[in-house]
Design a protein around this motif. Structure first.
Motif, PDB file in Angstrom:
ATOM      1  N   LEU A  48      40.566  29.332 -11.212  1.00 50.59           N
ATOM      2  CA  LEU A  48      41.282  29.784 -12.404  1.00 50.59           C
ATOM      3  C   LEU A  48      41.684  28.605 -13.279  1.00 50.59           C
ATOM      4  CD1 LEU A  48      42.562  31.945 -14.162  1.00 50.59           C
ATOM      5  CD2 LEU A  48      44.571  31.883 -12.659  1.00 50.59           C
ATOM      6  N   ARG A  49      42.190  27.543 -12.671  1.00 48.01           N
ATOM      7  CA  ARG A  49      42.546  26.338 -13.452  1.00 48.01           C
ATOM      8  C   ARG A  49      41.318  25.787 -14.172  1.00 48.01           C
ATOM      9  NH1 ARG A  49      46.172  25.633  -9.165  1.00 48.01           N
ATOM     10  NH2 ARG A  49      44.661  24.482  -7.930  1.00 48.01           N
ATOM     11  N   ASP A  50      40.178  25.713 -13.474  1.00 53.55           N
ATOM     12  CA  ASP A  50      38.949  25.213 -14.088  1.00 53.55           C
ATOM     13  C   ASP A  50      38.459  26.139 -15.200  1.00 53.55           C
ATOM     14  OD1 ASP A  50      39.004  23.093 -12.308  1.00 53.55           O
ATOM     15  OD2 ASP A  50      37.411  23.881 -11.023  1.00 53.55           O
ATOM     16  N   PHE A  51      38.532  27.440 -14.975  1.00 54.78           N
ATOM     17  CA  PHE A  51      38.121  28.421 -15.983  1.00 54.78           C
ATOM     18  C   PHE A  51      38.939  28.248 -17.256  1.00 54.78           C
ATOM     19  CE2 PHE A  51      38.999  32.640 -17.902  1.00 54.78           C
ATOM     20  CZ  PHE A  51      37.724  33.023 -18.255  1.00 54.78           C
ATOM     21  N   LEU A  52      40.260  28.159 -17.105  1.00 55.05           N
ATOM     22  CA  LEU A  52      41.130  28.016 -18.272  1.00 55.05           C
ATOM     23  C   LEU A  52      40.911  26.676 -18.974  1.00 55.05           C
ATOM     24  CD1 LEU A  52      44.383  29.638 -16.884  1.00 55.05           C
ATOM     25  CD2 LEU A  52      42.718  30.635 -18.469  1.00 55.05           C
ATOM     26  N   LYS A  53      40.703  25.624 -18.211  1.00 59.01           N
ATOM     27  CA  LYS A  53      40.448  24.306 -18.815  1.00 59.01           C
ATOM     28  C   LYS A  53      39.168  24.349 -19.647  1.00 59.01           C
ATOM     29  CE  LYS A  53      39.976  19.441 -17.684  1.00 59.01           C
ATOM     30  NZ  LYS A  53      39.943  18.441 -16.614  1.00 59.01           N
ATOM     31  N   GLU A  54      38.128  24.989 -19.118  1.00 55.51           N
ATOM     32  CA  GLU A  54      36.860  25.078 -19.837  1.00 55.51           C
ATOM     33  C   GLU A  54      36.994  25.963 -21.081  1.00 55.51           C
ATOM     34  OE1 GLU A  54      32.646  25.738 -20.736  1.00 55.51           O
ATOM     35  OE2 GLU A  54      34.015  27.328 -20.164  1.00 55.51           O
ATOM     36  N   CYS A  55      37.982  26.873 -21.076  1.00 53.22           N
ATOM     37  CA  CYS A  55      38.270  27.720 -22.239  1.00 53.22           C
ATOM     38  C   CYS A  55      39.236  27.030 -23.200  1.00 53.22           C
ATOM     39  CB  CYS A  55      38.891  29.044 -21.786  1.00 53.22           C
ATOM     40  SG  CYS A  55      37.778  30.149 -20.922  1.00 53.22           S
ATOM     41  N   ASN A  56      39.570  25.763 -22.949  1.00 54.75           N
ATOM     42  CA  ASN A  56      40.515  24.987 -23.765  1.00 54.75           C
ATOM     43  C   ASN A  56      41.915  25.596 -23.756  1.00 54.75           C
ATOM     44  OD1 ASN A  56      38.683  22.960 -24.596  1.00 54.75           O
ATOM     45  ND2 ASN A  56      37.795  24.431 -26.013  1.00 54.75           N
ATOM     46  N   ILE A  57      42.327  26.117 -22.609  1.00 56.10           N
ATOM     47  CA  ILE A  57      43.666  26.661 -22.444  1.00 56.10           C
ATOM     48  C   ILE A  57      44.433  25.733 -21.518  1.00 56.10           C
ATOM     49  CG2 ILE A  57      45.025  28.573 -21.528  1.00 56.10           C
ATOM     50  CD1 ILE A  57      42.694  30.411 -22.353  1.00 56.10           C
ATOM     51  N   GLU A  58      45.525  25.204 -22.020  1.00 55.29           N
ATOM     52  CA  GLU A  58      46.359  24.285 -21.251  1.00 55.29           C
ATOM     53  C   GLU A  58      47.417  25.075 -20.492  1.00 55.29           C
ATOM     54  OE1 GLU A  58      49.593  20.730 -22.031  1.00 55.29           O
ATOM     55  OE2 GLU A  58      48.331  21.415 -23.666  1.00 55.29           O
ATOM     56  N   LEU A  59      47.507  24.800 -19.211  1.00 54.27           N
ATOM     57  CA  LEU A  59      48.524  25.455 -18.393  1.00 54.27           C
ATOM     58  C   LEU A  59      49.799  24.644 -18.432  1.00 54.27           C
ATOM     59  CD1 LEU A  59      46.483  26.398 -15.208  1.00 54.27           C
ATOM     60  CD2 LEU A  59      47.336  27.922 -16.978  1.00 54.27           C
ATOM     61  N   LEU A  60      50.880  25.267 -18.842  1.00 53.45           N
ATOM     62  CA  LEU A  60      52.169  24.595 -18.806  1.00 53.45           C
ATOM     63  C   LEU A  60      52.764  24.712 -17.418  1.00 53.45           C
ATOM     64  CD1 LEU A  60      53.564  25.799 -22.231  1.00 53.45           C
ATOM     65  CD2 LEU A  60      52.392  23.667 -21.694  1.00 53.45           C
ATOM     66  N   GLU A  61      52.724  25.891 -16.863  1.00 54.09           N
ATOM     67  CA  GLU A  61      53.194  26.168 -15.513  1.00 54.09           C
ATOM     68  C   GLU A  61      52.423  27.364 -15.007  1.00 54.09           C
ATOM     69  OE1 GLU A  61      57.531  26.176 -13.973  1.00 54.09           O
ATOM     70  OE2 GLU A  61      57.592  26.127 -16.150  1.00 54.09           O
ATOM     71  N   ILE A  62      52.229  27.423 -13.705  1.00 53.41           N
ATOM     72  CA  ILE A  62      51.565  28.595 -13.156  1.00 53.41           C
ATOM     73  C   ILE A  62      52.214  28.967 -11.833  1.00 53.41           C
ATOM     74  CG2 ILE A  62      49.716  27.334 -11.962  1.00 53.41           C
ATOM     75  CD1 ILE A  62      47.848  29.605 -13.078  1.00 53.41           C
ATOM     76  N   TYR A  63      52.493  30.215 -11.681  1.00 58.96           N
ATOM     77  CA  TYR A  63      53.084  30.739 -10.454  1.00 58.96           C
ATOM     78  C   TYR A  63      52.171  31.827  -9.924  1.00 58.96           C
ATOM     79  CZ  TYR A  63      57.363  28.617 -12.240  1.00 58.96           C
ATOM     80  OH  TYR A  63      58.291  27.743 -12.731  1.00 58.96           O
TER      81      TYR A  63
END
Length: 126
Positions: free
Chosen positions: A105-120
C-alpha cells in the motif's frame, strides 16, 4: 485510519478517503484474500475520483492490454485515462512490494504521488 473489515472467510477490505493538495477527495479501497484451496494470499488497491477508477494494483497472474501483443506478467498496476477507455496495465518501476499488504500500500500510494502523513492499521490479521 485504515480499518480492515472482514467480508467473508479469509477476506478483508478497507475504504478510506485521500485529500489532494487542491482539496479534492479521492476514494481509496483495498482487499486482502487468503485462498485456502491454493494456500495463496493476494491483495490489491484502487484509487477513484468521483466514482471513476484512476489507478489500481492487483496480483493477477497476467493482463493483456487492448490492441497490444503479449501480456503483462505478475503483479501490476493499471491506469485509466478515461472512464470509457479500457484499463492499461504496466509494471511499476520501482516495483511494488509483495512482502506485506502494508508495504504494498505504501508503494502503491508513492507511485500514485500520494504522500502519507500518518497511517494506522486496524483489524489486519497477524
Amino acid at each position: 485510519m485504515i480499518r480492515w473489515e472482514p467480508t467473508g472467510k479469509g477476506s478483508l477490505t478497507f475504504r478510506a478517503s485521500v485529500r489532494t493538495a487542491d482539496d479534492l477527495m479521492l476514494d481509496l479501497s483495498g482487499y486482502w484474500d487468503k485462498i485456502d484451496r491454493f494456500g495463496d494470499t493476494r491483495w490489491g488497491f484502487a484509487l477513484r475520483f468521483r466514482g471513476h477508477l484512476v489507478r489500481s494494483y492487483d496480483m493477477a497472474k497476467s493482463h493483456k492490454n487492448p490492441g497490444e501483443s503479449g501480456r503483462i506478467r505478475g503483479p501490476h498496476k493499471q491506469r485509466f485515462l478515461s472512464s470509457k477507455m479500457d484499463r492499461y496495465a504496466y509494471t511499476p518501476d520501482p516495483s511494488i512490494s509483495m512482502n506485506t499488504p502494508s508495504a504494498a500500500l505504501r508503494d502503491f500510494l508513492k507511485e500514485c504521488n500520494i504522500e502519507l502523513l500518518e497511517i494506522y492499521y486496524e483489524g489486519f490479521p497477524a
